[in-house]
Design an enzyme around this catalytic site. Structure first.
Site, PDB file in Angstrom:
ATOM      1  N   TRP A 102       0.758  -1.379   0.104  1.00 37.74           N
ATOM      2  CA  TRP A 102       0.048   0.050   0.065  1.00 37.74           C
ATOM      3  C   TRP A 102       0.771   1.312   0.067  1.00 37.74           C
ATOM      4  O   TRP A 102       0.476   2.161  -0.631  1.00 37.74           O
ATOM      5  CB  TRP A 102      -1.109  -0.007   1.082  1.00 37.74           C
ATOM      6  CG  TRP A 102      -2.044  -1.167   0.898  1.00 37.74           C
ATOM      7  CD1 TRP A 102      -2.417  -2.269   1.528  1.00 37.74           C
ATOM      8  CD2 TRP A 102      -3.028  -1.001  -0.518  1.00 37.74           C
ATOM      9  NE1 TRP A 102      -3.425  -2.844   1.041  1.00 37.74           N
ATOM     10  CE2 TRP A 102      -3.724  -2.237  -0.212  1.00 37.74           C
ATOM     11  CE3 TRP A 102      -3.170  -0.259  -1.228  1.00 37.74           C
ATOM     12  CZ2 TRP A 102      -4.677  -2.558  -1.136  1.00 37.74           C
ATOM     13  CZ3 TRP A 102      -4.360  -0.688  -2.243  1.00 37.74           C
ATOM     14  CH2 TRP A 102      -4.979  -1.719  -2.178  1.00 37.74           C
ATOM     15  N   ASP A 172      -1.890   6.305   6.417  1.00 39.38           N
ATOM     16  CA  ASP A 172      -3.101   5.514   5.899  1.00 39.38           C
ATOM     17  C   ASP A 172      -3.507   4.428   6.965  1.00 39.38           C
ATOM     18  O   ASP A 172      -2.704   3.374   7.160  1.00 39.38           O
ATOM     19  CB  ASP A 172      -2.669   4.803   4.744  1.00 39.38           C
ATOM     20  CG  ASP A 172      -3.578   4.073   4.015  1.00 39.38           C
ATOM     21  OD1 ASP A 172      -4.594   3.627   4.577  1.00 39.38           O
ATOM     22  OD2 ASP A 172      -3.157   3.343   2.938  1.00 39.38           O
ATOM     23  N   LYS A 196     -12.582  -2.209   5.443  1.00 43.13           N
ATOM     24  CA  LYS A 196     -11.933  -3.001   6.465  1.00 43.13           C
ATOM     25  C   LYS A 196     -12.488  -3.055   7.856  1.00 43.13           C
ATOM     26  O   LYS A 196     -12.881  -4.062   8.517  1.00 43.13           O
ATOM     27  CB  LYS A 196     -10.507  -2.754   6.644  1.00 43.13           C
ATOM     28  CG  LYS A 196      -9.642  -3.345   5.377  1.00 43.13           C
ATOM     29  CD  LYS A 196      -9.662  -2.276   4.137  1.00 43.13           C
ATOM     30  CE  LYS A 196      -8.748  -3.106   3.099  1.00 43.13           C
ATOM     31  NZ  LYS A 196      -8.161  -2.136   2.098  1.00 43.13           N
TER      32      LYS A 196
HETATM   33  C1  LIG Z   1      -7.291  -1.668   1.106  1.00 42.23           C
HETATM   34  C2  LIG Z   1      -6.402  -0.683   1.372  1.00 42.23           C
HETATM   35  C3  LIG Z   1      -6.309   0.518   0.550  1.00 42.23           C
HETATM   36  C4  LIG Z   1      -7.104   0.596  -0.787  1.00 42.23           C
HETATM   37  O1  LIG Z   1      -8.111   0.747  -0.542  1.00 42.23           O
HETATM   38  P1  LIG Z   1      -9.294   1.166  -1.544  1.00 42.23           P
HETATM   39  O2  LIG Z   1     -10.592   1.452  -0.999  1.00 42.23           O
HETATM   40  O3  LIG Z   1      -9.524   0.009  -2.466  1.00 42.23           O
HETATM   41  O4  LIG Z   1      -8.750   2.105  -2.491  1.00 42.23           O
HETATM   42  C5  LIG Z   1      -5.124   1.389   0.970  1.00 42.23           C
HETATM   43  N1  LIG Z   1      -4.398   1.162   1.815  1.00 42.23           N
HETATM   44  C6  LIG Z   1      -4.567   0.329   2.706  1.00 42.23           C
HETATM   45  C7  LIG Z   1      -3.679  -0.016   3.928  1.00 42.23           C
HETATM   46  C8  LIG Z   1      -5.563  -0.615   2.605  1.00 42.23           C
HETATM   47  O5  LIG Z   1      -5.598  -1.753   3.429  1.00 42.23           O
END
Ligand SMILES: *Cc1c(COP(=O)(O)O)cnc(C)c1O
Length: 360
Positions: A102, A172, A196
């Protein structure tokens, strides 16, 4: 019928109580005669829903008044672009920590807008650890410092907050937001895709300190401009109303459970159960540096990799779903987000024990 547990990394498990409440309220929300999906986003019913959701999130995360909470679309991925567009503010470089899949995507996108300085990386050990602060080579002129506080694919979690000496810190938190108490004041911006630990896909939450708003790159699309979204209470266009409603139900569920501190206790217990078992046997391994192991995403491998497929097949038959690891890491991954009950982890450990006995 035996219980079914979903270990998907995302979109992921939601609390059963929330799903049941949503089911009850689906055709007729609180006697309004409408489904939430059918409501005007500017009507008083939906305005009440989004305001309640924001108030509950602020209470759960202890978000100070000088931070805006935005309900956006485009996933965490859209924020990979929106962050440089909003936070460069006349500067030309940003610091990024390279810790896995990521972070890699965030870096790639940021490079379209600025010079990216990789201040620390765990690539040397296949991203299986969180680079300690002592290895970070921060640039005091950077517009901001970005890191991925939980790498969903590698299963590496920062359990400490980086010190950036006044440079705005951006995280993030997609895959561990709301799983442990955090001090918002240490951050300039926190973002997370909902699918998530918050609710269904389609919603992204951004929490941003308000003094950083209002100085975007000239070509920034209106919908990517945090100030525009903040000034319009996330209603510059139609927001993802149903996903916001579901997120609100999850926030209420968390409050009822006892808040984030209580949630953390449960998450510690769940992850300890699984890691302790993995560490107790040579049949399974956790590839991640012990102090950096994620409480949310638990990758593990079988010593006999030729049993991987059989493991997944039998796990599925036992009601344990979506345990296949990401292709970049291999093996298995059990994502045990907030909504995964401890009984799900107990079932997984019981299955793993049984599988080991039969295949040793
Ligand atoms: C799932 C995830 C993303 C991407 O998320 P999207 O909603 O598909 O854009 C980005 N960063 C992390 C840490 C993730 O777990």
């Amino acid at each position: 019928m035996t219980a079914i547990y979903n270990f998907s990394a995302g979109p992921a498990v939601l609390p059963q109580d929330v799903l049941k409440q949503a089911q009850e309220e689906l055709p007729n929300w609180h006697g309004s005669g409408m489904s939430v999906m059918e409501m005007s986003h500017r009507g008083k019913e939906f305005m009440g829903i989004i305001e309640r959701a924001e108030a509950d999130l602020r209470e759960l995360m202890n978000i100070p008044a000088n931070y805006k909470v935005l309900f956006l679309q485009g996933g965490a991925t859209a924020q990979f672009s929106a962050i440089p567009m909003n936070l460069l503010r006349g500067k030309t470089t940003a610091d990024y920590v390279y810790t896995g899949e990521w972070a890699k995507k965030a870096i790639k996108e940021a490079k379209r807008y600025c010079t990216v300085n990789i201040v620390a990386s765990s690539e040397d050990k296949n991203f299986m650890y969180a680079p300690p602060q002592s290895q970070w080579k921060l640039n005091p002129d950077a517009a901001y410092v970005h890191y991925t506080s939980n790498e969903t694919i590698q299963g590496v979690e920062f359990n400490w907050v980086p010190e950036t000496n006044g440079v705005p810190l951006v995280a993030d938190m997609s895959s561990h937001i709301l799983s442990r108490p955090i001090d918002i004041t240490k951050y300039a911006l926190i973002y997370a895709g909902a699918q998530k630990n918050i609710g269904p896909a389609g919603l992204t939450i951004v929490i941003v300190r308000e003094d950083l708003l209002g100085n975007t790159l000239p070509f920034t699309p209106m919908l990517f401009d945090y100030k525009v979204e903040a000034d319009n209470a996330s209603m510059m266009n139609t927001p993802p109303t149903y996903a916001i409603y579901m997120a609100g139900l999850v926030f209420a569920w968390l409050k009822k459970l006892g808040g984030i501190a209580k949630m953390e206790e449960i998450n510690i217990a769940k992850s300890k159960l699984l890691y302790d078992y993995i560490d107790s046997t040579d049949f399974y391994q956790s590839p991640v540096n012990k102090p950096d192991r994620s409480r949310m995403n638990v990758p593990f491998t079988l010593a006999k990799a030729d049993l991987d497929e059989e493991f997944l097949k039998q796990a599925k038959a036992a009601g344990l779903l979506q345990l296949k690891g990401h292709r970049s890491v291999g093996g298995m991954r059990a994502s045990i987000y907030n909504a995964m009950p401890i009984d799900g982890v107990k079932s997984l450990v019981a299955f793993m024990t049984d599988f080991e006995t039969k295949n040793k």
